[in-house]
Design a protein around this motif. Structure first.
Motif, PDB file in Angstrom:
ATOM      1  N   HIS A   1       0.831  -1.204   0.000  1.00 34.96           N
ATOM      2  CA  HIS A   1       0.000   0.000   0.000  1.00 34.96           C
ATOM      3  C   HIS A   1       0.868   1.258   0.000  1.00 34.96           C
ATOM      4  CE1 HIS A   1      -2.710   3.082   1.750  1.00 34.96           C
ATOM      5  NE2 HIS A   1      -3.507   2.572   0.831  1.00 34.96           N
ATOM      6  N   HIS A   2       1.897   1.276   0.817  1.00 30.94           N
ATOM      7  CA  HIS A   2       2.804   2.429   0.860  1.00 30.94           C
ATOM      8  C   HIS A   2       3.549   2.598  -0.463  1.00 30.94           C
ATOM      9  CE1 HIS A   2       2.001   3.394   4.976  1.00 30.94           C
ATOM     10  NE2 HIS A   2       2.400   2.209   5.404  1.00 30.94           N
ATOM     11  N   CYS A   3       3.933   1.496  -1.064  1.00 29.42           N
ATOM     12  CA  CYS A   3       4.603   1.568  -2.373  1.00 29.42           C
ATOM     13  C   CYS A   3       3.668   2.152  -3.427  1.00 29.42           C
ATOM     14  CB  CYS A   3       5.078   0.184  -2.811  1.00 29.42           C
ATOM     15  SG  CYS A   3       6.499  -0.411  -1.894  1.00 29.42           S
ATOM     16  N   ALA A   4       2.421   1.697  -3.431  1.00 32.62           N
ATOM     17  CA  ALA A   4       1.443   2.210  -4.396  1.00 32.62           C
ATOM     18  C   ALA A   4       1.212   3.703  -4.187  1.00 32.62           C
ATOM     19  CB  ALA A   4       0.124   1.444  -4.269  1.00 32.62           C
ATOM     20  N   PHE A   5       1.149   4.115  -2.942  1.00 33.19           N
ATOM     21  CA  PHE A   5       0.926   5.525  -2.627  1.00 33.19           C
ATOM     22  C   PHE A   5       2.117   6.386  -3.053  1.00 33.19           C
ATOM     23  CE2 PHE A   5       1.069   9.208   0.174  1.00 33.19           C
ATOM     24  CZ  PHE A   5      -0.215   9.706   0.038  1.00 33.19           C
ATOM     25  N   SER A   6       3.319   5.871  -2.864  1.00 32.04           N
ATOM     26  CA  SER A   6       4.536   6.658  -3.102  1.00 32.04           C
ATOM     27  C   SER A   6       5.060   6.589  -4.528  1.00 32.04           C
ATOM     28  CB  SER A   6       5.645   6.182  -2.158  1.00 32.04           C
ATOM     29  OG  SER A   6       5.246   6.346  -0.826  1.00 32.04           O
ATOM     30  N   LEU A   7       4.616   5.627  -5.302  1.00 37.90           N
ATOM     31  CA  LEU A   7       5.200   5.433  -6.625  1.00 37.90           C
ATOM     32  C   LEU A   7       5.123   6.663  -7.532  1.00 37.90           C
ATOM     33  CD1 LEU A   7       5.693   2.271  -8.437  1.00 37.90           C
ATOM     34  CD2 LEU A   7       4.847   4.161  -9.802  1.00 37.90           C
ATOM     35  N   PRO A   8       4.009   7.401  -7.576  1.00 39.27           N
ATOM     36  CA  PRO A   8       4.019   8.605  -8.420  1.00 39.27           C
ATOM     37  C   PRO A   8       5.099   9.616  -8.006  1.00 39.27           C
ATOM     38  CG  PRO A   8       1.772   7.989  -7.927  1.00 39.27           C
ATOM     39  CD  PRO A   8       2.659   7.126  -7.060  1.00 39.27           C
ATOM     40  N   ALA A   9       5.350   9.755  -6.720  1.00 36.19           N
ATOM     41  CA  ALA A   9       6.397  10.677  -6.266  1.00 36.19           C
ATOM     42  C   ALA A   9       7.781  10.182  -6.680  1.00 36.19           C
ATOM     43  CB  ALA A   9       6.328  10.850  -4.752  1.00 36.19           C
ATOM     44  N   VAL A  10       7.972   8.882  -6.619  1.00 34.44           N
ATOM     45  CA  VAL A  10       9.248   8.311  -7.062  1.00 34.44           C
ATOM     46  C   VAL A  10       9.409   8.531  -8.567  1.00 34.44           C
ATOM     47  CG1 VAL A  10      10.588   6.177  -7.287  1.00 34.44           C
ATOM     48  CG2 VAL A  10       9.302   6.626  -5.183  1.00 34.44           C
ATOM     49  N   ALA A  11       8.326   8.322  -9.317  1.00 33.26           N
ATOM     50  CA  ALA A  11       8.374   8.547 -10.769  1.00 33.26           C
ATOM     51  C   ALA A  11       8.679  10.009 -11.084  1.00 33.26           C
ATOM     52  CB  ALA A  11       7.055   8.125 -11.411  1.00 33.26           C
TER      53      ALA A  11
ATOM     54  N   LYS B   1      -7.254  -2.668  -1.639  1.00 33.62           N
ATOM     55  CA  LYS B   1      -6.852  -1.331  -1.179  1.00 33.62           C
ATOM     56  C   LYS B   1      -5.595  -0.854  -1.904  1.00 33.62           C
ATOM     57  CE  LYS B   1      -9.028  -1.565   3.307  1.00 33.62           C
ATOM     58  NZ  LYS B   1      -8.873  -1.491   4.750  1.00 33.62           N
ATOM     59  N   VAL B   2      -4.721  -1.772  -2.233  1.00 35.24           N
ATOM     60  CA  VAL B   2      -3.523  -1.417  -3.006  1.00 35.24           C
ATOM     61  C   VAL B   2      -3.943  -1.014  -4.417  1.00 35.24           C
ATOM     62  CG1 VAL B   2      -1.354  -2.287  -3.970  1.00 35.24           C
ATOM     63  CG2 VAL B   2      -2.019  -2.896  -1.625  1.00 35.24           C
ATOM     64  N   ARG B   3      -4.817  -1.804  -5.024  1.00 37.31           N
ATOM     65  CA  ARG B   3      -5.292  -1.489  -6.377  1.00 37.31           C
ATOM     66  C   ARG B   3      -6.070  -0.173  -6.390  1.00 37.31           C
ATOM     67  NH1 ARG B   3      -7.059  -6.696  -5.760  1.00 37.31           N
ATOM     68  NH2 ARG B   3      -9.224  -6.134  -6.220  1.00 37.31           N
TER      69      ARG B   3
ATOM     70  N   SER C   1      -6.501   5.466  -7.919  1.00 37.53           N
ATOM     71  CA  SER C   1      -6.757   6.851  -7.515  1.00 37.53           C
ATOM     72  C   SER C   1      -5.672   7.821  -7.950  1.00 37.53           C
ATOM     73  CB  SER C   1      -6.916   6.925  -5.992  1.00 37.53           C
ATOM     74  OG  SER C   1      -8.042   6.185  -5.587  1.00 37.53           O
ATOM     75  N   SER C   2      -4.520   7.299  -8.323  1.00 40.77           N
ATOM     76  CA  SER C   2      -3.421   8.200  -8.699  1.00 40.77           C
ATOM     77  C   SER C   2      -2.891   7.968 -10.109  1.00 40.77           C
ATOM     78  CB  SER C   2      -2.276   8.063  -7.695  1.00 40.77           C
ATOM     79  OG  SER C   2      -1.723   6.762  -7.744  1.00 40.77           O
TER      80      SER C   2
ATOM     81  N   LEU D   1     -13.295  -4.371  -8.649  1.00 41.56           N
ATOM     82  CA  LEU D   1     -14.329  -4.121  -7.641  1.00 41.56           C
ATOM     83  C   LEU D   1     -14.739  -2.651  -7.672  1.00 41.56           C
ATOM     84  CD1 LEU D   1     -12.630  -5.917  -4.610  1.00 41.56           C
ATOM     85  CD2 LEU D   1     -14.482  -6.811  -6.023  1.00 41.56           C
ATOM     86  N   ASP D   2     -15.948  -2.371  -7.236  1.00 42.78           N
ATOM     87  CA  ASP D   2     -16.427  -0.986  -7.237  1.00 42.78           C
ATOM     88  C   ASP D   2     -15.501  -0.051  -6.465  1.00 42.78           C
ATOM     89  OD1 ASP D   2     -18.591  -1.625  -8.792  1.00 42.78           O
ATOM     90  OD2 ASP D   2     -20.029  -1.652  -7.138  1.00 42.78           O
ATOM     91  N   GLU D   3     -14.953  -0.523  -5.356  1.00 46.11           N
ATOM     92  CA  GLU D   3     -14.055   0.313  -4.551  1.00 46.11           C
ATOM     93  C   GLU D   3     -12.831   0.747  -5.349  1.00 46.11           C
ATOM     94  OE1 GLU D   3     -16.467  -2.189  -1.809  1.00 46.11           O
ATOM     95  OE2 GLU D   3     -15.319  -2.582  -3.618  1.00 46.11           O
ATOM     96  N   VAL D   4     -12.363  -0.109  -6.224  1.00 51.90           N
ATOM     97  CA  VAL D   4     -11.205   0.198  -7.070  1.00 51.90           C
ATOM     98  C   VAL D   4     -11.642   1.063  -8.252  1.00 51.90           C
ATOM     99  CG1 VAL D   4      -9.387  -0.793  -8.520  1.00 51.90           C
ATOM    100  CG2 VAL D   4     -10.038  -1.924  -6.374  1.00 51.90           C
ATOM    101  N   ARG D   5     -12.721   0.675  -8.883  1.00 53.84           N
ATOM    102  CA  ARG D   5     -13.240   1.410 -10.053  1.00 53.84           C
ATOM    103  C   ARG D   5     -13.489   2.876  -9.730  1.00 53.84           C
ATOM    104  NH1 ARG D   5     -17.263  -1.140 -13.732  1.00 53.84           N
ATOM    105  NH2 ARG D   5     -18.545   0.515 -12.915  1.00 53.84           N
ATOM    106  N   ILE D   6     -14.048   3.132  -8.569  1.00 58.69           N
ATOM    107  CA  ILE D   6     -14.360   4.509  -8.184  1.00 58.69           C
ATOM    108  C   ILE D   6     -13.097   5.364  -8.179  1.00 58.69           C
ATOM    109  CG2 ILE D   6     -15.073   5.931  -6.215  1.00 58.69           C
ATOM    110  CD1 ILE D   6     -17.219   3.747  -5.689  1.00 58.69           C
ATOM    111  N   GLY D   7     -11.995   4.800  -7.698  1.00 63.06           N
ATOM    112  CA  GLY D   7     -10.738   5.543  -7.698  1.00 63.06           C
ATOM    113  C   GLY D   7     -10.318   5.961  -9.093  1.00 63.06           C
ATOM    114  N   ALA D   8     -10.483   5.066 -10.050  1.00 65.70           N
ATOM    115  CA  ALA D   8     -10.108   5.376 -11.433  1.00 65.70           C
ATOM    116  C   ALA D   8     -11.116   6.310 -12.089  1.00 65.70           C
ATOM    117  CB  ALA D   8      -9.983   4.082 -12.239  1.00 65.70           C
ATOM    118  N   LEU D   9     -12.382   6.069 -11.860  1.00 67.99           N
ATOM    119  CA  LEU D   9     -13.422   6.838 -12.545  1.00 67.99           C
ATOM    120  C   LEU D   9     -13.549   8.269 -12.028  1.00 67.99           C
ATOM    121  CD1 LEU D   9     -16.127   4.072 -12.985  1.00 67.99           C
ATOM    122  CD2 LEU D   9     -14.485   4.941 -14.661  1.00 67.99           C
TER     123      LEU D   9
END
Length: 121
Positions: free
Chosen positions: A13-23, A48-50, A55-56, A84-92
């Motif tokens: 989860h922390h990696c997923a959150f931080s990856l855009p900053a690393v990029a 939650k990771v997805r 979301s980012s 899942l809807d929880e993931v889709r909402i982040g993208a949509l």
């Protein structure tokens, strides 16, 4: 062992959150160093990771630019909007912003599928 599992979940989860900053720090010319990790996070078994990736993804598209975003992020985005809807909402939530960052060919990929985005589980 139960702590190791919890730690692994938190780490992903922390990696997923931080990856855009690393990029952003490394810049698009070093995207090849992160591409596989990002793909792995986007298909992590924990929703939650997805969701964090979903979301980012638009922020990562800004960093990578139109060509790399279209080539590398469209397939990932396509998978996230089928999740899942929880993931889709982040993208949509950022769909229009994400689409503006793509080449027209990448945008056109999603136009026929707009009605599908309204379906929930």
């Amino acid at each position: 062992p139960s702590n190791a599992s919890s730690t692994d979940i938190d780490m992903a989860h922390h990696c997923a959150f931080s990856l855009p900053a690393v990029a952003l720090t490394l810049g698009p010319k070093h995207w090849d160093l992160l591409r596989d990790t990002y793909s792995t996070l986007a298909s992590d078994r924990q929703w939650k990771v997805r969701r964090t990736v979903a979301s980012s993804i638009h922020e990562l598209a800004v960093i990578l630019g139109e060509d790399m975003a279209t080539q590398d992020l469209v397939p990932i985005f396509s998978g996230l909007i089928k999740d899942l809807d929880e993931v889709r909402i982040g993208a949509l939530r950022h769909l229009s912003y994400f689409l503006r960052l793509l080449r027209p060919s990448g945008r056109n990929h999603f136009l026929p599928r707009l009605a599908d985005f309204l379906k929930t589980e």
